[in-house]
Design an enzyme around this catalytic site. Structure first.
Site, PDB file in Angstrom:
ATOM      1  N   ASP A  61     -89.364-174.783  11.333  1.00  0.00           N
ATOM      2  CA  ASP A  61     -88.478-175.186  10.234  1.00  0.00           C
ATOM      3  C   ASP A  61     -89.236-175.341   8.916  1.00  0.00           C
ATOM      4  OD1 ASP A  61     -86.150-175.784   8.975  1.00  0.00           O
ATOM      5  OD2 ASP A  61     -86.008-177.838   9.703  1.00  0.00           O
ATOM      6  N   HIS A  80     -84.114-174.624   7.111  1.00  0.00           N
ATOM      7  CA  HIS A  80     -82.670-174.879   7.101  1.00  0.00           C
ATOM      8  C   HIS A  80     -82.159-175.151   5.685  1.00  0.00           C
ATOM      9  CE1 HIS A  80     -83.988-179.181   7.252  1.00  0.00           C
ATOM     10  NE2 HIS A  80     -82.873-179.379   6.561  1.00  0.00           N
ATOM     11  N   SER A 140     -85.078-183.490   3.221  1.00  0.00           N
ATOM     12  CA  SER A 140     -85.717-182.407   3.970  1.00  0.00           C
ATOM     13  C   SER A 140     -86.690-181.666   3.066  1.00  0.00           C
ATOM     14  CB  SER A 140     -84.655-181.437   4.498  1.00  0.00           C
ATOM     15  OG  SER A 140     -83.811-182.078   5.406  1.00  0.00           O
TER      16      SER A 140
END
Length: 734
Positions: free
Chosen positions: A544, A490, A650
């Site tokens: 992810d 993402h 992230s």
């Protein structure tokens, strides 16, 4: 030096072969205490005859003073008394025994030295020792009374009574804090007037029974009764007075000197003296009364010493008596105040409950089993002691600084009640939860070896930044091996923007993104930034993750983490290393949420946001329900935890307690309540699952990621750079 041998009993003559020596006459003459109406020509043994009043006087006549100066070891002479011991009320034992001890010793100490008594007491576990003097005093005696207070020819009738609870410390006795001080004896009837029950032991609660109280000169009546140990523990909470017949009345703060030798009856008020508003005032009065007792008793003792005698005394004797009087020990006053304060605080919280809750509480509370009561009493005692340690009275100056203190306290109580209903928690369970979360119940200390290991691995963690035509952002990545770096899928979407064809992603990333590994304190210089090659062969939206490749800039790549892979832990501590909110590199230690507890965790967080919606301002994720995150809850490829890392973290590597790489931090949702940001849910995908997916998708890349040659090449290049830097540093010429 003359020698003197005690001959109290012929049976003890063989045991006392060592003769006692008599020291020379000095100024340190011991201050002697005598009973009232003692004749002058009484033989000065350790036992004094006592009249019916049992009053102890400090005046010493001329003849006794002269004898004391000649024989200062007189008070060391042994005292004796007789006793009968009836362990079983059904079987009467008329055997008479004799106990011996020094005048400064207690009655219990003398009894313990007796072989017969010590043998019988072994079988009387968890029982009260009840001692009744039936010849001279005619009352129940406190076992802590010094032998010097006993009249001659004293005879005790000793029985044993079953103790209801074990919170009393064995035998009820009062230790004599200062044997050199004068003692006062008086009687209190064991049954009160208004409130009949005034004693702890049922065997003492009999009609016509009297308690003989001994106290130090200068004490208050309240202090003497509280330290006696035989009266009910909440005696300090009531207003009471002692009456002598129908004429004289003595209050709590009356001195024991006024009631010496008298028989008094206690009259307790039906209403408790300590209401909620009077608690702080009463505590202050007790503290000041304690200081006054100590100070006043010393002043009275000194006045008594300096008072001239009619028969005349030398100045040396007066001076020596003044020196021999030590200051009183305040330890018993502190214990007394603690014992009185515990029931006050307990009563305060009980009275603060609504009446219906008190009725329910009184109905539920039944008398438990004896062993259960013992455990309950210990728990209550520990909680009361902990409460006293943390108890603090706020003065008016502090209260003026916080005018909304009462309103805030009511709001906190309301919140606790709502949480108890919502979570179906008892107050005790709710308290333990908050105690665990905020009371340092969970140890979060980290070993130095783990810190050093994490610090070394932090060199592999990079700060990723991009600017795609005004579309700016930042994230975290880490080097796996060589120039290959891992981040989240993402994050790549955020770089390239929406509706961008995947074939254009590598070029866009190469032009707009850069990575640095030295953003630990200050913003790195341009030489410390790496560009990214237009290469993106493997990524997975379900797990992810995405793999990018650094472009060489002449500097060696940081060490990779490919050798540190380990399965994800089910419980315990983990550590995240990243750049939350674009800040400097940080390490966050947090706990793993086990798989079976995830389903409880996330709906509760959602409920918290919905219940407290009226108190929030913005960004509450009200769309989440108890069915949200079900796929993540039962996903065995994910690792769930509580972390403070939010935006920008992230792609952070997740390490276990041993410093092994276990997951890639990918998912975290947060909401804002007021000015604070709270975490709702945090996930990371396990490295084992990611590597298995890479092996299935691109086996050649999987082999390259685990190629030792890449690591060897980076190490050699790093050594060459360090050697070049060493050669560039030239020594200064003189």
């Amino acid at each position: 030096m003359n020698s003197m041998k005690t001959e109290e009993n012929k049976s003890f003559s063989a045991m006392e072969d060592d003769q006692r020596t008599r020291p020379e006459v000095s100024k340190d003459t011991v201050m002697k205490q005598t009973h009232a109406d003692t004749p002058v020509d009484h033989c000065l043994s350790g036992i004094r005859k006592c009249s019916s009043t049992f009053k102890l006087k400090s005046e010493v006549n001329k003849h006794e003073t002269a004898l004391e100066m000649q024989n200062p070891n007189l008070n060391n002479k042994e005292c004796c008394f007789t006793f009968t011991l009836n362990g079983n009320s059904r079987k009467l034992d008329r055997s008479v025994f004799t106990a011996y001890g020094k005048p400064s010793e207690s009655i219990y100490s003398a009894l313990s030295a007796n072989d017969y008594f010590s043998e019988r007491i072994k079988n009387q576990f968890n029982k009260n020792i009840i001692v009744y003097e039936e010849k001279t005093i005619d009352g129940h005696i406190n076992l802590g009374m010094p032998l010097k207070c006993l009249p001659s020819d004293s005879h005790f009738k000793i029985t044993f009574g079953q103790r209801k609870s074990s919170k009393e410390d064995g035998h009820i006795l009062r230790q004599c804090e200062n044997p050199n001080m004068e003692c006062i004896l008086f009687h209190v009837v064991a049954i009160g007037r208004t409130r009949k029950k005034i004693v702890k032991i049922n065997e003492l609660h009999e009609k016509g029974s009297k308690l003989c109280i001994y106290a130090l000169k200068g004490e208050t009546i309240e202090g003497a009764l509280c330290k006696d140990g035989r009266f009910r523990s909440d005696i300090g909470e009531f207003e009471w007075k002692l009456k002598e017949g129908h004429k004289k009345i003595y209050g709590k703060q009356s001195m024991v000197d006024e009631v010496s030798g008298k028989v008094l009856e206690m009259d307790i008020s039906k209403k408790k003296a300590l209401q909620q508003k009077d608690i702080h005032k009463k505590i202050k009065q007790n503290e000041s009364a304690t200081d006054e007792i100590n100070h006043q008793s010393l002043i009275q003792s000194k006045k008594k010493v300096h008072k001239p005698k009619k028969d005349g005394e030398t100045k040396d004797v007066e001076h020596s008596r003044e020196q021999i009087l030590p200051p009183q020990d305040l330890s018993h006053y502190i214990k007394d105040k603690t014992r009185q304060t515990i029931p006050r605080i307990r009563n305060y919280y009980f009275c603060s409950l609504p009446r219906k809750y008190r009725q329910i509480n009184s109905q539920v509370r039944r008398r438990p089993h004896l062993g259960r009561r013992y455990a309950i009493n210990l728990d209550v005692q520990k909680e009361a002691i902990n409460l006293l340690k943390n108890y603090q009275t706020l003065n008016e100056a502090i209260m003026h600084q916080y005018p909304n203190f009462k309103e805030e306290a009511q709001w906190v109580r309301k919140y606790f009640r709502e949480e108890q209903k919502r979570m179906n928690l008892s107050p005790a369970k709710q308290f333990n939860i908050y105690k665990k979360d905020f009371g340092k119940m969970t140890a979060n200390s980290v070993s130095v070896a783990t810190c050093e290991q994490l610090t070394y691995y932090s060199k592999s963690v990079g700060f990723m930044q991009w600017d795609n035509n005004g579309n700016t952002g930042n994230a975290t990545c880490f080097v796996f091996n060589g120039g290959y770096i891992f981040t989240c899928r993402h994050v790549v979407h955020l770089m390239v923007g929406k509706n961008t064809h995947p074939s254009l992603w590598p070029d866009i990333i190469s032009k707009c993104a850069k990575v640095t590994f030295t953003y630990t304190e200050f913003c790195p210089t341009p030489d410390n930034w790496f560009s990214i090659e237009p290469w993106l062969k493997v990524s997975n939206e379900n797990l992810d993750y995405a793999i990018l490749k650094l472009k060489e800039n002449g500097n060696a790549f940081p060490p990779g983490l490919w050798r540190q892979i380990s399965p994800q832990p089910s419980t315990g501590l983990i550590y995240l290393i990243g750049h939350p909110e674009g800040q400097i590199k940080k390490i966050d230690g947090c706990t793993v949420i086990p798989l079976n507890e995830r389903l409880k965790k996330y709906p509760n967080d959602c409920q918290d946001g919905l219940v407290d919606l009226y108190d929030t301002t913005s960004n509450v994720y009200c769309m989440f329900t108890q069915r949200s995150f079900l796929s993540e809850v039962w996903n065995t490829h994910t690792l769930s935890y509580d972390t403070c890392f939010s935006d920008g973290s992230s792609g952070s590597p997740v390490f276990n307690a041993s410093g092994k790489l276990v997951a890639l931090h990918t998912f975290g949702l947060f909401y804002q309540r007021g000015f604070n940001v709270h975490a709702l849910i945090e996930f990371g995908y396990s490295m084992d699952s990611i590597l298995c997916d890479i092996k299935k998708t691109n086996e050649s890349l999987y082999k390259s990621l685990n190629d030792e040659k890449l690591e060897t090449y980076d190490e050699e290049k790093g050594k060459q750079e360090s050697s070049l830097q060493d050669h560039q540093i030239e020594p200064m010429e003189c």
